[in-house]
Scaffold this active site. Sequence first.
Site, short mmCIF file in Angstrom:
data_model
loop_
_atom_site.label_atom_id
_atom_site.label_comp_id
_atom_site.label_asym_id
_atom_site.label_seq_id
_atom_site.Cartn_x
_atom_site.Cartn_y
_atom_site.Cartn_z
N GLN A 26 4.20 99.04 67.65
CA GLN A 26 5.17 100.10 67.88
C GLN A 26 5.47 100.27 69.37
OE1 GLN A 26 3.54 104.03 67.40
NE2 GLN A 26 5.42 104.85 66.54
N GLU B 285 3.88 108.51 60.89
CA GLU B 285 2.77 108.25 61.80
C GLU B 285 1.87 109.47 61.90
OE1 GLU B 285 3.97 107.32 65.78
OE2 GLU B 285 1.92 106.88 66.43
#
Lengths: 387, 371
Positions: free
Chosen positions: A135, A253
Site C-alpha cells: 500500500q 484497513e
Amino acid sequence: MARETEDLAQFRAELRSWMEENCPQEMRDGGNTEGNICWGGKNWKFQSEAQKTWLERCVTKGYTVPTWPVAYGGAGLNRDQEKIFHEELKRINGRLPLQSFGIWMLGPALLHFGTEEQKLHYLPPIARGEIRWCQGYSEPGAGSDLASVQTKGEDKGDHWVINGQKVWTSYADKADWIFALVRTDRDAPKHKGISFILIDMETEGVSTRPIRLISGASPFCETFFDDAVVPKEQVVGEINRGWDVAKYLLTHERTMISGGGQGLGGGRSLGAVLSEEEHGLEDPVLRSDAMRAEVDALAISLTLERYKDMAEAGQGTGNASAMLKYMGTELNKQRHELIMAAGGSDALEWDDGRAPNWLRTKANSIEGGTSEVMLGIISKRVLGLPG
Amino acid sequence: MAKLVKSEEEVMLADAARGFLDGAAPVAHLRGLRDAGKTHDPSLWKEMADMGWAGILVPEDAGGSDMGYAAAAVLAEEMGKTLVSSPFLSTAVIAATALRQVADDRAKDALSKIASGEITYALAIDESNKFDPQATDLKAEKVGNGFRLTGEKRFVVDGGLADRLLVLAKTDAGLTLFDIPADRAGVERTPQSMIDSRDAAKVAFDGVEANGEDVVGNVDDAMSVLKPALEAGQAVLAAEVAGVAAGAFGMTVEYLKERKQFGVQIGTFQALQHRAAHLWCETEVTASAILHAGRKLDEDPENATLAVSLAKARATATASLAVREGVQMHGGIGMTDDFDMGFYMKRARVTAEWLGDYGYHAAQVAKLRGF
C-alpha cells in the site's frame, strides 16, 4: 443457541468433512502467528510443503477469499456461511491459507470501484496467492493529513510518469505490485486531484529501502518513484477521484487493524495468558486492570459482530470503522502493557519476543489513521460537532 | 444466534415506547414526583400495563405477551433515556421471571396479576451495602409445617410501593425464595430517601409466618428460580442504564453545539470533541453487549451469565463516564438542580450498585474467562 437452518447445517457438515480431509496436520497448530503467515506472491518461499498444499487446496475451493464471487476466485459465501467457515477452521485450530493486503484492502476496493476487466485481471491472482500487493499511501509530508500527498503523476497521453516518495509501505521490498495515491491534478483542491494507481514494483525507477523501528527490524519501507512509467489504464475509479477509493479502502484497513487486537472474543482470554506468568495475577492492581481489559475486549469483539450483522442487514455503518479502529487499537496497546507488566524482568530481553510485540503495538493507534484522526472523524461525521 | 441487529419488531417497539414516554414521562415527570415527595405514579404504571409492558415476560396463557428479554431490554432502554420511574424491572422483569420458572397455579395466578398491572413486586435480597445473594443471613426457621422469617433487608428497590415481596432467606440446607404480601404481620417497611428519587425501603422481618404455599420453587433451592430472575434483572437493568447514558450523552452533545464561550460554540474545541467522540465509542461498544445479553437470555438462558455480567459491567462503566462528562461539559449549569443532568448522575450511581456493581460483574466475567 438457535438451531441452524437445514441449508447451513448441511454447509457446515460438508465444510467440516472437507477440512478434515484437506487441511494438513501441520496447518492445525492453533492458528496464525506473525511468523507463520502465508503471504503469497511471485517470490514467496513456502515455509513447508504443508503450507503449499493447504494453499493450493483452498484455492481450488475459493477458500482463500471465501466471500468473493466465484468468478474472481472466491467461494461466494454469504455472511452466515463465512461465519461457519471461520468457526470450522477454528474448530480444527487451522491456519488461514493465505493473508495479504490484496485480500484485506485492494480486493474490497476493486470489487467496489474496479471495472469488470480490472476485477477479472487483478482479483484471481490475489485469490491464488500469486501476486502480493503493498500500500502506497503515506508520505514524509502526508501522515495524518493524507490528502496532501505530493507524489506526482504526469499525464503523458497513454501513460503516467510518476515521481515522489512513499513511506510506511509495509512489505514493499517483498511485494509484486503497489496501489498508490498519486497527485494527478496539482491545481484542483487537495481531495480532488488524487488518483488511485496500480504500479508494478518491477517498473524501472521504483525502489525501496527498509525502515528500522523501535521494535527492531520491520516490514515497513520507504518507496521511491523516479520517472516510473505506468500505463494509463492502471487507475482504479475515475482519474482525480482516487480519494473516494482511498477512503473506502481505509475503512477496510481500519476494521482489519482493530480486529488485530488478538484475543478478542474467541481468542485466549488475557487472564489465562497472564496467569501463566511466575506471579500470575497475584498483584491486585494488575488483576484489576486485566479484568477491565477483558470486559472491554469481549464487548469490542461483540461490536465487530454487530457491525457485520448491521452491514449485512443493509444498515449503514459508514463511520463504524473509525470507532472500531480507535477502540480496538487502544485496547491492544493496553493488553500488551499488561503482558509486559505480568512478564516482569523476563519480558525485557529481546529474545523473549514480548518486548518487540509490545513496542510494535504502539503503531496500532498511528497506522491507518491515528486515534486522534478517528476521534475527529467521529466528532464531525457522527456527532455533527461544529468546526 | 439471532443477529446482533434490532429486529423490525424491536425497532417498532422502541419507537412506540419513545412516543408514549416523551409525552407521559419525560424527565420533568420524575422531577414532579420528587417535588411532590412521591416515588411512584400508579396511574403511569397502569397505562404501561394497559399497553402490555407489565406482561412483556408473562406467558400468553397467563395473559402476557411473552416477547422475551431482548424486547424487555428495548423498553427499559427507552425508559432509561428519560429516567422513567416505574416498578417495571422489579415486577415485570425480576418477579415475572422468577415466577415463570415455577409451573403451579399459584405462580400462574400471580403472573396474570402482574400482566394486568394488578400487583407489584419488589425483590428483597441485599443485607449488606453490597449485592451478595450467597451471604444471605435472614433466617426462615422451620416451625411446624411452616416457616418463621427473621432478619433485615435493605436497598429493597420498589420495596415501599410493592404489594408483594420476593424474599431470599436462609433455610436448613440452603437458600429459599419466599413470595409474601408486603402487609403480612411482622413485616415492617421503612422508606429510604434515595438520591435518585426512586422507591426503596429497608424491610424488617420480625417472626413473619410463611407456609409452603409461599415458597417459590423448592425449599433450599432458591437459585433455580432466582438465578434466571437475577440475570434477567441484570440484563434489562443494563439496558436501562445504557438508556441513562444515552440520555445524558444526547443532552451533552446538544449543549456542545449550543453553548458559546470565547465567541464560538464550545463544540469547536478539540479537547471537548475528542472526549465526546470517545464517549460515543463507549456507548456503541456497550450497546453490543446489551443486545447480546438479551439475545442470549432468549435463546440460551442456561449459559447467559457471561453475557449478562458483561452487559451490566459495561453499562455501569459507560453511564458513569457519560454523567461525569455530562456535568463537566455543561459547566456550572450542570451542577444546578434546575437542570436535569443531576438526575442522570444520581440514577447512574444507584443503578451502578443495584444487582451487582462493576466489580461484582467484572469478577464474574473474569471467573468465566479463566482468570
